[in-house]
Every structure is written in C-alpha cells, then in structure tokens.
Design a protein around this motif. Sequence first.
Motif, PDB file in Angstrom:
ATOM      1  N   UNK A 158     -97.885-100.226   1.440  1.00 40.74           N
ATOM      2  CA  UNK A 158     -98.023-101.547   2.051  1.00 40.74           C
ATOM      3  C   UNK A 158     -97.408-102.562   1.098  1.00 40.74           C
ATOM      4  N   UNK A 159     -96.532-103.374   1.614  1.00 38.10           N
ATOM      5  CA  UNK A 159     -95.884-104.404   0.804  1.00 38.10           C
ATOM      6  C   UNK A 159     -96.516-105.747   1.137  1.00 38.10           C
ATOM      7  N   UNK A 160     -97.131-106.330   0.125  1.00 40.09           N
ATOM      8  CA  UNK A 160     -97.854-107.576   0.297  1.00 40.09           C
ATOM      9  C   UNK A 160     -97.078-108.736  -0.291  1.00 40.09           C
ATOM     10  N   UNK A 161     -97.080-109.835   0.425  1.00 38.97           N
ATOM     11  CA  UNK A 161     -96.481-111.074  -0.045  1.00 38.97           C
ATOM     12  C   UNK A 161     -97.605-112.079  -0.269  1.00 38.97           C
ATOM     13  N   UNK A 162     -97.471-112.882  -1.298  1.00 36.12           N
ATOM     14  CA  UNK A 162     -98.460-113.925  -1.576  1.00 36.12           C
ATOM     15  C   UNK A 162     -97.742-115.181  -2.024  1.00 36.12           C
TER      16      UNK A 162
ATOM     17  N   UNK B 224     -94.779-114.239  -4.418  1.00 37.18           N
ATOM     18  CA  UNK B 224     -94.882-112.941  -5.080  1.00 37.18           C
ATOM     19  C   UNK B 224     -94.763-111.824  -4.051  1.00 37.18           C
ATOM     20  N   UNK B 225     -94.165-110.735  -4.481  1.00 36.67           N
ATOM     21  CA  UNK B 225     -94.204-109.487  -3.724  1.00 36.67           C
ATOM     22  C   UNK B 225     -94.958-108.443  -4.552  1.00 36.67           C
ATOM     23  N   UNK B 226     -95.866-107.739  -3.869  1.00 34.09           N
ATOM     24  CA  UNK B 226     -96.607-106.647  -4.487  1.00 34.09           C
ATOM     25  C   UNK B 226     -96.481-105.412  -3.596  1.00 34.09           C
TER      26      UNK B 226
END
Lengths: 117, 116
Positions: free
Chosen positions: A89-93, A33-35
């Motif tokens: 901020x781009x978060x990856x999970x 996922x990208x958030x």
Amino acid sequence: GAGVSQSPSNKVTEKGKDVELRCDPISGHTALYWYRQSLGQGLEFLIYFQGNSAPDKSGLPSDRFSAERTGGSVSTLTIQRTQQEDSAVYLCASSFGAGATNTGELFFGEGSRLTVL
Amino acid sequence: AQTVTQSQPEMSVQEAETVTLSCTYDTSENNYYLFWYKQPPSRQMILVIRQEAYKQQNATENRFSVNFQKAAKSFSLKISDSQLGDTAMYFCAFRFYPSGTYKYIFGTGTRLKVLA
C-alpha cells in the motif's frame, strides 16, 4: 474534498509494467510525503517534497521509483518495470511546512494498494 | 540514527477496559515530536495524540493519554474505556528536523482488537 486524495484506490498490474499513483494533498499544505506499507510492516519513507525545494529522495528503494510534484500541489509516484516485491500500500501524506502553523500532524490519504502479479 | 520500536505486534482488550500500548525510541535529538496514529481497516491513518518533547506534561485527548518518559525514551499510549471502534493498527511515530526537512520515523505498529 478537504482531505488528501489518492488514486487509484487499488491497482493490479503484471510484472514488468509501469504504474503511476497519484496524490492530491490538502490545499495550502506545502509538504508532501510518500510512504510504502508492506503487509505487517510499518511505514517505509520513500520521498518528501517541501515547497519549491529539491525533494528528499533518500528513501526511494531503487531507480525504478520516481516521483514528481507539479505546481507544488499534485504528486505522482511512478514505478517502472514493476516487480512482485513492489506489492504494497502506497500512502501519501501532507502537512504544513516549516513554521508556526506546523503542529506536526501528517494528514494521510487512504492509500493505493498495488498488487503485482 | 533514529529508531522507533513497538514491541507488541498484537494486543486485545475487553470493551470498557483499559489497555496500554508500548513505544520506545532512540535519538540524539533534543527537540522532537512524538505521535500516535490509528489506522482502522479503512486504511486511512488518523492522528490520535501528539507530544512535544520539551513539554513535561503528558498529553491527553479524551480517552487517550500518553506516558512520556523522556529520559527513558518511552512513549506509551493508554486507552481508557476501550470501545469497539478502537479496533485498529496503532503506530508510534517520531518527528525531528534535520537540515531543514521534517522527517518522520514510524514503528511497525501494534494491532489492537477490542472484544465485545
């Protein structure tokens, strides 16, 4: 390492330039996922990859945003012609996909902070 | 549509005291998971606790426990014996499974500060 790895940690760019953000998920995790997290806001869903299935792109805010995932592992989020409102901020999970091993936990990277001047 | 609401943008608590963070959600789904995630200043989100909707028993993890009220669609987090290391943003999240994909919806977060 054993966790989700994101690079770069910080990126400063000029308005109009393209940027690429990279995510290396935990080995064996089929879901990615990208958030986007803007200052003082929650997490805004961008895109979801699950195995070899077509990605769920329903959260991408405009056609300037795209992402790909090569070989079911590393993912790259590309933002073209960056705008100041892309600063975030781009978060990856990542997580296990559907099935008994999926306890629901998302494992997050430390994020890439993007600043568009 | 699924929504998650955290109505407390900021909270503070004295060290060793107990604090409760609120979360409500709205859904027509019957099977789902609920989570609390912690985001310290280092930015990396860490799972604090999870609750499966079909389980009536409230989840607990050491000093962290939840009060899950399914009918009221409420999912609050209680932190007992607060420690300075608990200072962080806390996000409530909801996971459901529409059309073969797992979707997570996050609240806007509660910034918790533990005071010495």
